[in-house]
Design a protein around this motif. Structure first.
Motif, PDB file in Angstrom:
ATOM      1  N   UNK A   1      -8.155 -12.191   1.993  1.00 41.35           N
ATOM      2  CA  UNK A   1      -9.393 -11.528   2.433  1.00 41.35           C
ATOM      3  C   UNK A   1      -9.100 -10.196   3.116  1.00 41.35           C
ATOM      4  N   UNK A   2      -7.980  -9.586   2.743  1.00 38.23           N
ATOM      5  CA  UNK A   2      -7.580  -8.311   3.339  1.00 38.23           C
ATOM      6  C   UNK A   2      -7.478  -7.227   2.277  1.00 38.23           C
ATOM      7  N   UNK A   3      -8.053  -6.071   2.582  1.00 36.03           N
ATOM      8  CA  UNK A   3      -7.936  -4.887   1.726  1.00 36.03           C
ATOM      9  C   UNK A   3      -7.491  -3.725   2.609  1.00 36.03           C
ATOM     10  N   UNK A   4      -6.324  -3.164   2.320  1.00 41.39           N
ATOM     11  CA  UNK A   4      -5.830  -2.052   3.114  1.00 41.39           C
ATOM     12  C   UNK A   4      -6.441  -0.722   2.710  1.00 41.39           C
ATOM     13  N   UNK A   5      -6.515   0.195   3.672  1.00 43.46           N
ATOM     14  CA  UNK A   5      -6.989   1.554   3.400  1.00 43.46           C
ATOM     15  C   UNK A   5      -5.958   2.525   3.973  1.00 43.46           C
TER      16      UNK A   5
ATOM     17  N   UNK B   1     -16.423  -7.272  -4.518  1.00 43.82           N
ATOM     18  CA  UNK B   1     -15.916  -8.466  -5.195  1.00 43.82           C
ATOM     19  C   UNK B   1     -15.484  -9.524  -4.175  1.00 43.82           C
ATOM     20  N   UNK B   2     -14.818  -9.090  -3.101  1.00 45.74           N
ATOM     21  CA  UNK B   2     -14.398 -10.035  -2.068  1.00 45.74           C
ATOM     22  C   UNK B   2     -15.602 -10.651  -1.359  1.00 45.74           C
ATOM     23  N   UNK B   3     -16.630  -9.843  -1.128  1.00 45.01           N
ATOM     24  CA  UNK B   3     -17.840 -10.385  -0.513  1.00 45.01           C
ATOM     25  C   UNK B   3     -18.483 -11.444  -1.404  1.00 45.01           C
TER      26      UNK B   3
END
Length: 395
Positions: A232-236, A322-324
């Motif tokens: 559930x992690x997306x880096x920026x 998509x994660x949501x």
């Protein structure tokens, strides 16, 4: 009036859960309980990492306080909701007093910002932040003190953006940047971030500065400790405009390209090019700035094999959406269980009420009307509530 509409609402995944949440919202007595468990995007990172600018772009232009010094000292929670009438407002949510002692949570309306321009909204948000830093001050009739009671606080500045154009119910939080200049403040902010990101329904968006060593940035460590599998992690990755011209620094480019490819994060890290200043934001298109940065990066041999879908706000938006969707799908069994419990509770109360004989036909008619809605379980609960109401009214 500033028109705010998140690009997250425009993705193909959004429709999968917009309809469900719209039906749930019809049961307003329960909606606040769903909102608290609704997948929330949490943006966090080191101080001056570009978090607030990323969040501003994700909300479609909400002018959050920014600056070279600390600009976010309290959580900013943005709620984007569908409603019949457009309303943009700021409210203050108090959860602690000036001695940092927890209090019973309360939320008060602070300002309606529907018709304000960007500069006026940013000014109101800065003012709201100072009031939550000074919880003993009543904003309605007391002036702010020269020195704040709390340098950082758990009290929240809430921004609600609602209207008929908001087809997408969205919750985002911008947390204070993690500072290294003061041990007490650093410990407090780390504790605050952990408190928000530990909830399983949150989607973690750690923001990394390209100009600093990734391994030493707190966002990296916090994300891995809280979500070790990275599901559930997306880096920026921000501030890449300061790196692209250093073509000879292969070691730095390799570190960043490896991060973007997905090392340590299942969902990878996305390169975002924020405007370098408010002035450049006014005169330059962020999307065009982003394209130029990507073009320069792709000229470097180390970046040649990095997938194009790891660059730009649009691709980040699609991944977050998509994660949501997945989080909503995962939470549906919990929602159904909650609704089943509420239905049982209302049925027990209904059966305990006496019913005059001549009202049976009215209740039967109303129940049938409600039961024909598209969401059977929600309809059943609504029907039960209708029956209880008429039993009380007509008895």
């Amino acid at each position: 009036m500033v028109r705010l509409n998140s690009p997250l609402a425009e993705t193909s995944s959004a429709r999968d859960y917009i309809d469900i949440m719209s039906e749930i919202k019809k049961l307003e007595a329960f909606y606040h309980e769903f909102e608290e468990n609704n997948p929330t995007i949490i943006v966090f990172g080191d101080q001056s990492s570009g978090k607030s600018t990323v969040l501003q772009r994700l909300t479609g232009g909400l002018p959050l306080p920014r600056g070279s010094t600390k600009s976010t000292v309290a959580p900013f929670k943005i709620r984007m909701l569908q409603s019949e009438e457009p309303l943009h407002k700021i409210s203050l949510r108090y959860v602690e007093n000036k001695n940092r002692e927890p209090i019973h949570p309360s939320e008060v309306d602070f300002a309606v910002i529907t018709d304000l321009d960007e500069l006026e909204i940013e000014e109101k948000l800065r003012e709201a932040q100072r009031y939550v830093q000074n919880p003993s001050i009543n904003f309605k009739n007391e002036r702010l003190p020269p020195d704040d009671e709390l340098s950082y606080t758990k009290n929240v500045v809430c921004v609600t953006i609602s209207g008929p154009e908001q087809m997408y119910n969205l919750s985002l939080v911008d947390l204070p940047g993690i500072t290294r200049s003061d041990e007490n403040n650093e410990a407090f902010v780390l504790s605050l971030v952990n408190e928000y990101i530990k909830k399983e329904s949150t989607i973690l968006v750690p923001v990394f500065q390209a100009t600093s060593d990734i391994a030493t940035q707190c966002a990296c460590r916090l994300a891995r400790e809280t979500d070790p599998n990275g599901q559930r992690t997306v880096g920026v990755l921000t501030k890449m405009d300061r790196i692209v011209d250093h073509q000879s620094d292969d070691e730095k480019h390799l570190e960043l390209a490896t991060l973007v490819k997905g090392q340590g994060l299942v969902n990878g890290t996305y390169v975002i090019r924020n405007p370098s200043s408010v002035l450049s934001e006014i005169h330059e298109d962020p999307d065009e700035l982003e394209k130029e940065t990507i073009r320069k990066l792709k000229q470097h041999i180390i970046w040649e094999d990095v997938p194009f879908d790891r660059f730009g706000l649009q691709n980040l938006t699609m991944k977050l959406s998509d994660l949501q969707r997945k989080e909503h799908k995962r939470s549906l069994p919990k929602i159904r269980s909650f609704l089943e419990d509420r239905r049982t509770e209302f049925e027990e109360k209904l059966n305990a009420l006496p019913l005059p004989l001549d009202t049976n036909s009215i209740i039967h008619y109303l129940s049938n009307k409600v039961m024909n809605t598209q969401v059977p379980l929600l309809a059943a609960i609504a029907g039960t509530i209708v029956c209880m109401y008429f039993k009380k009214k007509l008895y």
